[in-house]
Design a protein around this motif. Sequence first.
Motif: not given
Length: 179
Positions: A135-147, A129-133
């Motif tokens: 205009n990228k082909t891919k996102l390298n995602i880092q998931n962070h925990i934030d309570k 979804v966000f890659a399309a927003k």
Amino acid sequence: MSKDLEVAGRYANALFQVAQDKDLVDVFSEELTELKAALNANKDFVKLLENPTFTTEQKKNLASAVFEKINPTLRDFIYLLIDRNREDYLSVIADVYQKRVNDLRGVADADVYSVIPLSEQELTALSRVFAAKMNKTKLNIQNHIDKSLLGGVKVVIGTRIYDDSLKTKLKDMERQIKA
């Protein structure tokens, strides 16, 4: 932009241009990633390399011994940095170079903040979804925990922030009630 980042950016851009000319973009990317990891893991080596009491030749010999298996063009680039007393920029240059590679490939880095770790399927869906927003082909995602988010997610891509957290929604409701 800080002066250090500006200087590192010029070197990284020059290296990227050479890599493109010699069709070595991927090779340099991989080797710079390994080089940066090695520098981060061995702070004593970095101190030796940055030691002003060592001559340029001693630093080159040290670099030659440690980086003997890297591409000769990249090794020459490291020698150039040593000649110009810029060896302390290596790590930043590696980061800027990787950003250029990602830009070339249509890839962006994203930080996703959530209350609990997201599943691979959720990360893949967010990436799509966000890659399309962006205009990228891919996102390298880092998931962070934030309570503190209470629920939902916050996605940070470069300077853009997409905040769909419960915390932000509650703050928005509070502002509307007070208005």
